[in-house]
Design a protein around this motif. Structure first.
Motif, mmCIF file in Angstrom:
data_model
loop_
_atom_site.group_PDB
_atom_site.id
_atom_site.type_symbol
_atom_site.label_atom_id
_atom_site.label_comp_id
_atom_site.label_asym_id
_atom_site.label_seq_id
_atom_site.Cartn_x
_atom_site.Cartn_y
_atom_site.Cartn_z
ATOM 1 N N ARG A 52 -8.759 7.872 -1.078
ATOM 2 C CA ARG A 52 -8.256 9.077 -0.413
ATOM 3 C C ARG A 52 -9.014 9.300 0.877
ATOM 4 N NH1 ARG A 52 -8.937 13.882 -4.456
ATOM 5 N NH2 ARG A 52 -8.332 15.144 -2.642
ATOM 6 N N THR A 64 -4.485 12.494 2.754
ATOM 7 C CA THR A 64 -3.651 11.410 2.246
ATOM 8 C C THR A 64 -4.390 10.606 1.185
ATOM 9 O OG1 THR A 64 -2.509 11.235 4.378
ATOM 10 C CG2 THR A 64 -2.282 9.385 2.870
ATOM 11 N N SER A 75 1.269 5.384 0.063
ATOM 12 C CA SER A 75 0.588 6.557 0.607
ATOM 13 C C SER A 75 1.173 7.815 -0.003
ATOM 14 C CB SER A 75 0.750 6.621 2.127
ATOM 15 O OG SER A 75 0.183 5.489 2.748
ATOM 16 N N TYR A 99 -4.118 6.960 -1.222
ATOM 17 C CA TYR A 99 -3.528 5.630 -1.108
ATOM 18 C C TYR A 99 -3.625 4.893 -2.446
ATOM 19 C CZ TYR A 99 -4.395 6.686 3.798
ATOM 20 O OH TYR A 99 -4.432 7.290 5.040
ATOM 21 N N ARG A 114 0.847 -1.174 0.000
ATOM 22 C CA ARG A 114 0.000 0.000 0.000
ATOM 23 C C ARG A 114 0.891 1.234 0.000
ATOM 24 N NH1 ARG A 114 -4.551 2.383 4.171
ATOM 25 N NH2 ARG A 114 -2.713 2.911 5.404
#
Length: 124
Positions: free
Chosen positions: A72, A78, A21, A80, A19
């Protein structure tokens, strides 16, 4: 101005998951669309996925559809990229970018700000 910092890239075996970020600062996060692009050695930067400002619309490259998911969190500022079933051909530097028009775009020239990138390496 928008500042972007990607994280989460690493070496993973084929079939694995990662994942990524992308943390943003500067302009109000919920006002713009965002996207992920990648660039492998010797190749042009290519579109991976995009998401509109409200997360109501998402777009994917055919090569990652069904394996990657963009999302998001506007409260955390943030974005992702969940990457599953990774393949060696997914190896690249992954960049996040901001599209001030907000709709989520698929072309590099439509993006206004870019992060520095994070390396993803998938071993066979």
């Amino acid at each position: 101005q928008v500042q972007l910092v990607e994280s989460g890239g690493e070496l993973v075996q084929a079939g694995g998951s990662l994942r990524l970020s992308c943390a943003a600062s500067g302009r109000p996060f919920s006002s713009y669309g965002m996207g992920w692009f990648r660039q492998a050695p010797g190749k042009d930067r290519e579109f991976v996925a995009a998401i509109s400002w409200s997360a109501g619309r998402t777009y994917y490259a055919d090569s990652v559809k069904g394996r990657f998911t963009i999302s998001r969190d506007n409260t955390k500022k943030t974005m992702y990229l969940q990457m599953n079933s990774l393949k060696p051909e997914d190896t690249a530097v992954y960049y996040c970018a901001v599209d001030l028009q907000g709709s989520g775009a698929t072309m590099t020239y439509e993006y206004d700000y870019w992060g520095q990138g994070t390396q993803v390496t998938v071993s066979s």
